[in-house]
Design a protein around this motif. Structure first.
Motif, PDB file in Angstrom:
ATOM      1  N   LEU A 206     -20.991  33.479 -11.148  1.00  0.00           N
ATOM      2  CA  LEU A 206     -21.460  32.272 -10.328  1.00  0.00           C
ATOM      3  C   LEU A 206     -20.451  31.098 -10.161  1.00  0.00           C
ATOM      4  N   GLU A 207     -19.888  30.682 -11.416  1.00  0.00           N
ATOM      5  CA  GLU A 207     -18.595  29.812 -11.740  1.00  0.00           C
ATOM      6  C   GLU A 207     -17.617  30.214 -10.702  1.00  0.00           C
ATOM      7  N   SER A 208     -17.243  31.348 -10.860  1.00  0.00           N
ATOM      8  CA  SER A 208     -15.789  31.854 -10.277  1.00  0.00           C
ATOM      9  C   SER A 208     -16.040  31.855  -8.513  1.00  0.00           C
ATOM     10  N   LEU A 209     -17.116  32.287  -8.245  1.00  0.00           N
ATOM     11  CA  LEU A 209     -17.542  32.206  -6.846  1.00  0.00           C
ATOM     12  C   LEU A 209     -17.756  30.996  -6.157  1.00  0.00           C
ATOM     13  N   LYS A 210     -18.245  29.895  -7.038  1.00  0.00           N
ATOM     14  CA  LYS A 210     -18.147  28.638  -6.613  1.00  0.00           C
ATOM     15  C   LYS A 210     -17.215  27.983  -6.345  1.00  0.00           C
ATOM     16  N   GLU A 211     -16.011  28.460  -7.047  1.00  0.00           N
ATOM     17  CA  GLU A 211     -14.608  27.721  -6.939  1.00  0.00           C
ATOM     18  C   GLU A 211     -13.718  28.143  -5.547  1.00  0.00           C
ATOM     19  N   LEU A 212     -14.289  29.166  -4.999  1.00  0.00           N
ATOM     20  CA  LEU A 212     -13.950  29.961  -3.595  1.00  0.00           C
ATOM     21  C   LEU A 212     -14.047  28.830  -2.522  1.00  0.00           C
ATOM     22  N   ASP A 214     -14.802  27.426   1.031  1.00  0.00           N
ATOM     23  CA  ASP A 214     -15.578  27.784   2.366  1.00  0.00           C
ATOM     24  C   ASP A 214     -16.090  29.214   2.385  1.00  0.00           C
ATOM     25  N   VAL A 215     -16.637  29.615   1.137  1.00  0.00           N
ATOM     26  CA  VAL A 215     -17.584  30.806   0.821  1.00  0.00           C
ATOM     27  C   VAL A 215     -18.869  30.497   0.387  1.00  0.00           C
ATOM     28  N   LYS A 216     -19.652  30.757   1.223  1.00  0.00           N
ATOM     29  CA  LYS A 216     -21.363  30.597   0.993  1.00  0.00           C
ATOM     30  C   LYS A 216     -21.739  31.519  -0.173  1.00  0.00           C
ATOM     31  N   VAL A 217     -22.323  30.942  -1.240  1.00  0.00           N
ATOM     32  CA  VAL A 217     -22.989  31.729  -2.223  1.00  0.00           C
ATOM     33  C   VAL A 217     -24.676  31.687  -2.062  1.00  0.00           C
ATOM     34  N   PHE A 218     -25.287  32.729  -1.862  1.00  0.00           N
ATOM     35  CA  PHE A 218     -26.626  32.392  -1.451  1.00  0.00           C
ATOM     36  C   PHE A 218     -27.190  32.016  -2.859  1.00  0.00           C
TER      37      PHE A 218
END
Length: 262
Positions: A206-212, A214-218
């Motif tokens: 989750l932390e890695s994805l939140k750092e991207l 303009d990428v939405k994480v559901f």
């Protein structure tokens, strides 16, 4: 005026991310919200088809002449390849094991990146379905490019595991390439699957994805649940198999998130 059909594909070049399970359950969930849905099984592994029909029926589809492979090979209007499922407002274009040779079939075709888009154009224009959901194979190549070019947006399931993010950079690079010929393709978001909240993998993912950028994480993530395996063993979506299960409730919440963005 016919309603606008939204085409969403579920793709990730890493296997085991939960693409087929997410595609089938979101498809079923959308029908529970009053939507009419067409699922397209674009993977030679037939998992999406197996989530709705028993093995004998799926093999009969795969070995017959009314499956996605035959439709693409013949460059037909794919409306003639639709089969009805046991669930109201949920239809399917089944796959075939011959999809393993689809890259060769595409190589010989003119404007090969758009064959699937042309095949579903009549279905989209008719407005008969609110959604068309496509399950892509875990590869990057001409066939997945076809699927992406035919879609309005892509949703990427990512497994919460040590290797769950492996290859995601390649996926994003591939999407950038596709956007050169399909500039309207959007990234619907990333859904985290196979979550065990007791382990650090989920928080790290989750932390890695939140750092991207303009990428939405559901907001909704899908936890590990034996109900999913039991539903797969019975060839039904988990929401139809056991509506009260944790995963069924989570897939319903994810479905609402996806539908609210239409």
């Amino acid at each position: 005026m016919a309603a606008k059909t939204k085409v969403i594909c579920f793709a990730n070049n890493k296997g085991g991310s939960g693409k087929s399970t997410t595609c089938s359950n979101v498809g079923y969930g959308l029908t529970q919200l009053g939507r009419k849905v067409l699922l397209i099984d674009g993977d030679m592994q037939l998992n999406l088809s197996l989530s709705l029909f028993d093995e004998d029926t799926v093999l009969r589809f795969a070995q017959g002449d009314k499956n996605l492979y035959e439709g693409i090979r013949r460059q037909d209007d794919l409306k003639d390849y639709i089969v009805h499922t046991a669930y109201e407002n949920l239809d399917l274009i089944p796959s075939s094991t011959l999809m393993s040779s689809i890259e060769y079939e595409l190589f010989t075709k003119w404007q090969r990146e758009y064959i699937l888009k042309k095949g579903i154009a009549g279905i989209v224009d008719s407005g008969e379905y609110d959604y068309i959901l496509i399950d892509a194979p875990p590869t990057l190549g001409g066939w997945v490019m076809n699927i992406l070019c035919a879609s309005n947006e892509v949703i990427i399931p990512v497994e919460a595991s040590p290797w769950g993010l492996f290859g995601l950079g390649n996926m994003f690079e591939f999407l950038d390439q596709v956007k050169q010929i399909a500039p309207d393709l959007g990234l619907g978001g990333i859904v985290i699957t196979k979550v065990d909240t007791r382990k650090n993998y989920f928080r790290q993912t989750l932390e890695s994805l939140k750092e991207l950028d303009d990428v939405k994480v559901f907001d909704t993530y899908i936890r590990v649940d034996s109900g999913v395996e039991w539903s797969q063993d019975n060839n039904v979506p988990v929401m139809a198999y056991k509506k009260s299960s944790r995963s069924a409730k989570e897939y319903m919440e994810l479905t609402k998130e996806i539908d609210s963005a239409k």
